[in-house]
Design an enzyme around this catalytic site. Sequence first.
Site, PDB file in Angstrom:
ATOM      1  N   SER A  32       4.526  -2.461  12.141  1.00  0.00           N
ATOM      2  CA  SER A  32       3.149  -2.970  12.100  1.00  0.00           C
ATOM      3  C   SER A  32       2.797  -3.681  10.803  1.00  0.00           C
ATOM      4  O   SER A  32       1.813  -4.408  10.735  1.00  0.00           O
ATOM      5  CB  SER A  32       2.157  -1.825  12.330  1.00  0.00           C
ATOM      6  OG  SER A  32       2.288  -0.833  11.323  1.00  0.00           O
ATOM      7  N   ASP A 334      -7.269  -0.680   6.740  1.00  0.00           N
ATOM      8  CA  ASP A 334      -7.674   0.315   7.736  1.00  0.00           C
ATOM      9  C   ASP A 334      -7.183   1.733   7.468  1.00  0.00           C
ATOM     10  O   ASP A 334      -7.295   2.602   8.326  1.00  0.00           O
ATOM     11  CB  ASP A 334      -7.190  -0.118   9.124  1.00  0.00           C
ATOM     12  CG  ASP A 334      -5.666  -0.251   9.189  1.00  0.00           C
ATOM     13  OD1 ASP A 334      -4.979   0.043   8.185  1.00  0.00           O
ATOM     14  OD2 ASP A 334      -5.154  -0.650  10.257  1.00  0.00           O
ATOM     15  N   HIS A 337      -2.682   0.036   6.524  1.00  0.00           N
ATOM     16  CA  HIS A 337      -2.234  -1.356   6.420  1.00  0.00           C
ATOM     17  C   HIS A 337      -3.076  -2.077   5.360  1.00  0.00           C
ATOM     18  O   HIS A 337      -4.215  -1.692   5.104  1.00  0.00           O
ATOM     19  CB  HIS A 337      -2.376  -2.078   7.761  1.00  0.00           C
ATOM     20  CG  HIS A 337      -1.655  -1.409   8.884  1.00  0.00           C
ATOM     21  ND1 HIS A 337      -2.304  -0.667   9.856  1.00  0.00           N
ATOM     22  CD2 HIS A 337      -0.338  -1.364   9.191  1.00  0.00           C
ATOM     23  CE1 HIS A 337      -1.416  -0.195  10.712  1.00  0.00           C
ATOM     24  NE2 HIS A 337      -0.213  -0.595  10.333  1.00  0.00           N
TER      25      HIS A 337
END
Length: 362
Positions: A32, A334, A337
């Site tokens: 991610s 967040d 990240h």
Amino acid sequence: MLRAAVLIVFLLSVARHGCSQIYNAIYSFGDSISDTGNLCTGSGGCPSWLTTGQPPYGNTHFGRPTGRCTDGRVVVDFLAEHFRLPLLPPSKASGGDFKKGANMAIIGATTMDFDFFQSHGLGNSIWNNGPLGTQIQWFQQLMPSICGSDCKSYLNNSLFIVGEFGGNDYNAPLFGGKGMAEVRTYVPQIIDKITNSLEALIELGAVDVVVPGVLPIGCFPLYLTLYPSSSKDDYDEIGCLKSFNNLSSYHNDLLKQAVSGLRSKHAGVRLMYADFYAQVADMVRSPETFGLKYGLRVCCGAGGQGSYNYNNRARCGMTGASACADPEKHLVWDGIHLTDAAYHAVADGWLNGTYCTPGILR
């Protein structure tokens, strides 16, 4: 005389824009941290269950969620922009043109295959089928459309970004209740898998390869919130959890050794170790140096709750969470990240060699 003048103007333009180094394409593998939308390639876009596929993800740069786990771009986007290449399309996008680049990275990706986690009682913690080995298979499936029968020479002049890998290999057991001592025993196996995968890409034709280490997970609000300690001794001087950062450091030490060994074995290959850990730690320590204001405070979170603005039950993209008005001043988007602004700084650090050995720019 006119021809000489034109050449001088061209060279000045190249120097000004930093594009004297040219790549055919960029090919990226990861999780991610670098995914550009592999879970959002269906006709309906991002699935409704994917929190990171909901607003306000993507708002800063794209104005909509793209499957990137940030408010805008990720590191590989900034690298593509620097080398005047298109933003990397997700490899799962149907009908995509991958000659200028492709991104095999996918949210939740691990280094190790599913069988590894199942053997440790962690099968329920792994929710997608895109580990490192599978991503290399995806790339091989694209190769005929990318370079036909002359792939070696084409890939010799492409940039490969392999990682970071390892973050989810440690998230799964740590969040699954495994002790730190057991999780540390996984590290050599994970590094071996990364090493063998790098060998496979080199065999396919990769010559310029960036290998990022893992981030200092003990500095992320997700970990800081889930594993608080009443002892000051459990935190380092910048407010990060020592035990989790020690795990990251152990991984990175072994990875650097592996990269060094591959350099000795493959003299014609340019292997670049990108130090994600050192740069993010420096950004926590001194965000102002990177044009930021906030180190450990989350931009998109649960309305100011707690020291880090993070609530695991009201994460970014969920009901009850909202984004700050100034993401360009934040390191963390967040909870786990980084922001578009932070990733831009990371890309610069890799290009100029401040946090990459050697730097991508020769």
